[in-house]
Design an enzyme around this catalytic site. Structure first.
Site, PDB file in Angstrom:
ATOM      1  N   ILE A   1       0.927  -1.384  -0.057  1.00 53.27           N
ATOM      2  CA  ILE A   1      -0.085  -0.046  -0.122  1.00 53.27           C
ATOM      3  C   ILE A   1       0.968   1.351  -0.092  1.00 53.27           C
ATOM      4  CG2 ILE A   1      -1.868  -0.948   1.132  1.00 53.27           C
ATOM      5  CD1 ILE A   1      -1.479   1.086   3.462  1.00 53.27           C
ATOM      6  N   LYS A   2       2.115   1.062  -0.116  1.00 54.60           N
ATOM      7  CA  LYS A   2       2.930   2.407   0.350  1.00 54.60           C
ATOM      8  C   LYS A   2       3.363   3.030  -1.203  1.00 54.60           C
ATOM      9  CE  LYS A   2       2.706   1.369   4.393  1.00 54.60           C
ATOM     10  NZ  LYS A   2       3.425   1.141   5.706  1.00 54.60           N
TER      11      LYS A   2
END
Ligand code: PLP
Length: 390
Positions: free
Chosen positions: A188-189
Site C-alpha cells: 500500500i505504500k
C-alpha cells in the site's frame, strides 16, 4: 438513492501499480539463477541512495525489521523511553516494546494528525533516549522543531518514513535529518517490492553495525561468497537476524523507484481533486496540509467523519462498502490497542486529539491507477451515504 447509481465493481482503497516492466524483471531474476540477495539488491540500494541523497542504504525484508535493528543499533535498552505518536502503525511502537523500551506518546495536531512538537518538552524525562517522528500520510514532520528538542537534550531521532518515499522537507528528502530513518515498500505504500523496507543513515559505523544485524551477524557480506572467486568462510561478530532483501524484491523495486515521482505526482492530482470536491461536503474533513515548506506525496487520503455527519465512522465505512468503495483506517491510536491499553492505562484519556481522530478517521481510495471518474464516484458515494441519515 436518488441521482446515484452504484458501480458494478469494487473500488479498493489501494492497489499497487505493477506493469509489464516489473513482471519482466521478476521473470529475468527467476531465470538468472540468483533470486535472493545479490546484484539486483545491490543495484537497488545504490539507486535508492542516489534518489534520497543518503549515502548508506540497507534494503530489508520490511520496515518493521528496520525499526527492530535500528533501535538495537541505537543502543535502546530495557527501561529506556522513546517518544513517538499514537497515530502510527503498531509496528513503530511494537519494536520499542519488543526491546523492552517504554513508548511515550505525544498527542497529534487536530488538523493534520502529525505529532504536535509543542508537547515534546512535556514528554521528556531523564530516561528519554530518542524520538521516532512519523511522516504521516506523505507529509513531512516539522523536523526543525523536533531536531531542536533532540539536540538540546542529546536524543537520537529515528524517522519513521514508511509513508515517505518522495517526501521532502525544506528541499531535502525526509528520512535522515539526524541518525537514522526507515522506509516501507509494503504494497500500500508509495512504491512496493511486495514486502520490503530500507534503513538510511549518513553514519558509516552505524551502517556497518546494521549490516551485521541484518544478516546473521556477519562481518563481511559478500552475497557472492558461493560464486567463483568467493570464499565460503564467514565470521559471526554478533547475534544477528535475517532481514535481508531478495533480488526478487529488488526486481520490483528498481522499476518502482524509477517511477515513484510519477506515481506521487498522480497521487497529488487525485488528492487535489478530492480536496476540491470535498470542500462542498462539510461533514467530511480532509487532513490539512502543513503550512511549512515541504513536498507532500499524498500517500494517504485521510478524512475525518465529523460529528455533524450524524453517523459514526464505522457506519460511514459500511455505507461506502455497500456502495462498492473500499476504505482503510490509518490509524487506530496505538495506545488504545488492547495490549497497550492494558499495559499502559495511564495514556487512556491523556491523548484527547488522537483518541478523537482515532474514532473518526478513514482513508479513501487513492492510488496512481485510479481515474478522475473514480474520485468523482467516491465523493458521490459519500454524499449518498450521508443522505441516508442516521
Ligand atoms: C507500513 C508502516 C510500517 C511498517 O512497514 P512494513 O514494511 O510493513 O514493516 C511502519 N510504520 C508506519 C507508519 C507504517 O505505515
Amino acid at each position: 438513492m436518488q441521482g446515484f447509481s452504484k458501480r458494478a465493481d469494487f473500488l479498493p482503497f489501494s492497489r499497487p501499480t505493477i506493469r509489464q516492466v516489473e513482471i519482466d524483471e521478476v521473470v529475468a531474476t527467476l531465470q538468472s539463477g540468483w533470486i535472493t540477495t545479490g546484484p539486483r539488491a545491490e543495484r537497488f540500494e545504490k539507486e535508492f541512495a542516489a534518489y534520497t541523497g543518503f549515502p548508506h542504504v540497507l534494503a530489508l525484508s520490511s520496515a518493521t525489521a528496520g525499526l527492530h535493528i535500528g533501535l538495537l543499533a541505537l543502543g535502546l535498552r530495557p527501561g529506556d523511553e522513546v517518544i513517538t505518536t499514537p497515530i502510527t502503525w503498531a509496528a513503530t511502537v511494537n519494536m520499542i516494546e519488543a526491546l523492552g523500551g517504554v513508548p511515550v506518546f505525544v498527542d497529534v495536531r487536530r488538523d493534520d494528525l502529525q505529532m504536535d512538537p509543542r508537547h515534546l518538552a512535556a514528554a521528556l524525562t531523564p530516561r528519554t533516549v530518542g524520538i521516532i517522528p512519523v511522516h504521516y500520510a506523505g507529509a513531512a514532520c516539522n523536523m526543525d522543531l523536533i531536531s531542536k528538542v533532540a539536540c538540546a537534550k542529546g536524543l537520537w531521532v529515528f524517522e519513521d518514513a514508511a509513508h515517505g518515499v518522495g517526501t521532502r522537507y525544506k528541499g531535502r528528502h525526509v528520512g535522515c535529518d539526524d541518525r537514522l530513518g526507515v522506509f516501507s515498500f509494503h504494497p500500500i505504500k508509495n512504491m512496493t517490492t511486495g514486502e520490503g523496507g530500507a534503513l538510511v543513515t549518513r553514519d558509516e559505523d552505524l551502517a556497518r553495525h546494521l549490516r551485521a544485524l541484518r544478516f546473521h551477524g556477519l562481518e563481511k557480506q559478500a552475497w557472492n561468497r558461493y560464486a567463483e572467486g568467493g570464499t565460503p568462510q564467514v565470521e559471526v561478530i554478533l547475534p544477528g537476524f535475517k532481514y535481508n532483501f531478495m533480488d526478487l524484491q529488488a526486481a520490483l523495486g528498481i522499476h518502482q523507484l524509477a517511477s515513484v515521482d510519477e506515481f506521487n505526482a498522480r497521487r497529488r492530482e487525485l488528492a487535489d481533486l478530492y480536496d476540491r470536491l470535498l470542500a462542498e461536503v462539510p461533514e467530511i474533513e480532509p487532513l490539512a496540509l502543513p503550512a511549512y515548506d515541504h513536498f507532500h506525496t499524498r500517500h494517504l487520503y485521510v478524512v475525518k467523519v465529523l460529528e455533524s455527519a450524524g453517523i459514526d465512522r464505522d457506519t460511514f465505512i459500511a455505507r461506502l462498502r455497500a456502495r462498492n468503495v473500499g476504505t482503510g483506517i490509518h490509524f487506530r491510536a496505538v495506545h488504545t490497542q488492547p495490549y497497550y491499553a492494558q499495559k499502559y492505562p495511564r495514556w487512556l484519556g491523556a491523548l484527547p486529539v488522537s483518541e478523537w481522530a482515532s474514532e473518526r478517521l478513514c482513508s479513501l481510495p487513492l492510488f496512481p491507477l485510479m481515474s478522475e471518474d473514480d474520485v468523482q464516484y467516491v465523493v458521490a458515494a459519500i454524499r449518498d451515504a450521508l443522505r441516508e441519515g442516521k
